[in-house]
Write an enzyme that holds these catalytic residues in place. Structure first.
Site, short mmCIF file in Angstrom:
data_model
loop_
_atom_site.label_atom_id
_atom_site.label_comp_id
_atom_site.label_asym_id
_atom_site.label_seq_id
_atom_site.Cartn_x
_atom_site.Cartn_y
_atom_site.Cartn_z
N ARG B 30 0.72 -1.21 -0.09
CA ARG B 30 -0.01 -0.04 0.10
C ARG B 30 0.88 1.25 0.11
O ARG B 30 0.26 2.35 -0.70
CB ARG B 30 -1.10 0.06 1.21
CG ARG B 30 -2.04 -0.98 1.10
CD ARG B 30 -2.98 -0.49 2.23
NE ARG B 30 -4.39 -1.48 2.07
CZ ARG B 30 -5.17 -1.18 1.33
NH1 ARG B 30 -5.26 -0.13 0.49
NH2 ARG B 30 -6.44 -1.81 1.24
N ARG B 31 2.06 1.14 0.78
CA ARG B 31 2.88 2.36 1.02
C ARG B 31 3.44 2.61 -0.60
O ARG B 31 3.58 3.57 -1.08
CB ARG B 31 3.92 2.13 1.75
CG ARG B 31 3.23 2.50 3.30
CD ARG B 31 4.22 2.39 4.54
NE ARG B 31 3.67 2.28 5.71
CZ ARG B 31 3.94 1.54 6.84
NH1 ARG B 31 5.44 1.28 6.97
NH2 ARG B 31 3.50 1.75 8.06
N ARG B 51 -4.79 -9.45 -3.48
CA ARG B 51 -5.49 -10.82 -3.49
C ARG B 51 -4.73 -12.06 -3.05
O ARG B 51 -5.45 -13.14 -2.81
CB ARG B 51 -5.85 -11.13 -5.05
CG ARG B 51 -6.73 -10.15 -5.95
CD ARG B 51 -8.07 -10.15 -5.26
NE ARG B 51 -8.78 -11.54 -5.34
CZ ARG B 51 -9.70 -11.98 -4.51
NH1 ARG B 51 -10.25 -11.07 -3.70
NH2 ARG B 51 -10.11 -13.07 -4.57
N ALA B 52 -3.57 -12.23 -3.15
CA ALA B 52 -2.83 -13.39 -2.77
C ALA B 52 -2.99 -13.29 -1.23
O ALA B 52 -3.27 -14.39 -0.36
CB ALA B 52 -1.25 -12.96 -2.94
N ARG B 104 1.24 -18.16 -9.21
CA ARG B 104 0.50 -18.81 -8.14
C ARG B 104 -0.07 -20.31 -8.29
O ARG B 104 -0.33 -21.03 -7.33
CB ARG B 104 -0.65 -17.83 -7.67
CG ARG B 104 -1.92 -18.04 -8.64
CD ARG B 104 -2.98 -17.22 -8.70
NE ARG B 104 -4.14 -17.62 -9.04
CZ ARG B 104 -4.60 -17.62 -10.37
NH1 ARG B 104 -3.48 -17.51 -11.22
NH2 ARG B 104 -5.70 -18.04 -10.81
#
Lengths: 145, 145, 145
Positions: B30-31, B51-52, B104
């Site tokens: 986010r940062r 999402r992970a 993934r």
């Protein structure tokens, strides 16, 4: 045997009631801002309430998963007190986040701190049990010397 | 009695620590990408990390809900080993998804396989307990013949 | 001791199987509508299936957290029956939501009702245990008079 878990069960069911309250807040917010499911995007006021509920839901199983080991392996009463404080901090988080994004920060640190305390209590209790069972080491007796 | 669950409790608390690590990764992301809460949309690099973490959080209670019955009704040590492998596969899933959406996939199949093994162990153990209790049938003794 | 929880464990593992089914439905829907991860937005048909699965996942730990106290502190068989009805109501919720947003409503009230019943059973059982342990009050014997 049930008296060894009844405080943990009581805190868990209170936690479920709190989650029910948060879910109702999202339903009211959906009506207020006219955001019908399956939509989840909307004005920031709605998104803050929605995200607050999602975050509390996401952490609920994590909370339960440290509350019970802390209570079983360390001390039920102490774990239950931490659990009640956690539920109170979650309430402050929800109402703070509802007002502003920055309003969630202080209770978030409070929440996180309580989870870390429960991790610490669980870890200490489980380690004691593992050492005693596999190594025959009684840490509590060792500290008595 | 606690020695019948201490490995399960240890794996559960390790799982909580892993979830805490994933949550911190989202905070850092986010940062890095400047996505302030309650926003959750952003560049694909951010959305993959987000999402992970959501996916790992979603599966955490499901994992715990099969780990414990597998350990209680089948074999604690075997369930704990599957649990540790699951947590390792989750780490690979998170780091793989962070790099690319296709990264993934392999750990996702690994994860799913471990959940199915835990479902199988739980199912076998619970079925044995139900048959023994309600039908008086001891499957283990039957196989001895 | 395991026979005091084997019905609860059976319902829990069935719940995990149901969640696995919902997850597979989302994977199929992603293929049908061409929505690759990490994307979660798409046509309403996709978003309804996606949100149905998210909602079921969110409530799964809450369900487990009231199922077990209700079974341990009140009555295992009764809690297990409520649990099976809940899983059936969740199936109706998922298939209803898949068809239309309003199709989720009736099973949603059914779900919520069952959660409230489990909260009631848990609450009554835990309160009985707390009163008996801390106040020495046996409510069941009191009602016998």
């Amino acid at each position: 045997m049930l008296e060894q878990i009844h405080l943990l069960a009581a805190v868990t069911v209170l936690g479920v009631l709190e989650q029910a309250y948060f879910s109702l807040q999202v339903i009211y917010a959906r009506r207020t801002y006219g955001i019908s499911p399956p939509k989840v995007a909307g004005p920031p006021e709605f998104e803050r309430i929605f995200r607050a509920q999602v975050n509390c839901s996401e952490y609920f199983p994590i909370f339960v998963a440290v509350l019970w080991p802390a209570g079983l392996f360390f001390h039920q009463g102490l774990a239950a007190v931490c659990g009640l404080l956690y539920l109170y901090a979650r309430y402050l988080y929800f109402t703070g986040y509802k007002k502003s994004a920055s309003g969630r920060l202080t209770p978030m640190y409070f929440n996180a701190g309580l989870i870390w305390i429960l991790i610490g209590l669980s870890g200490a209790g489980i380690l004691h049990s593992l050492l005693f069972h596999y190594v025959g080491l009684n840490v509590l007796r060792l500290m008595d010397l």
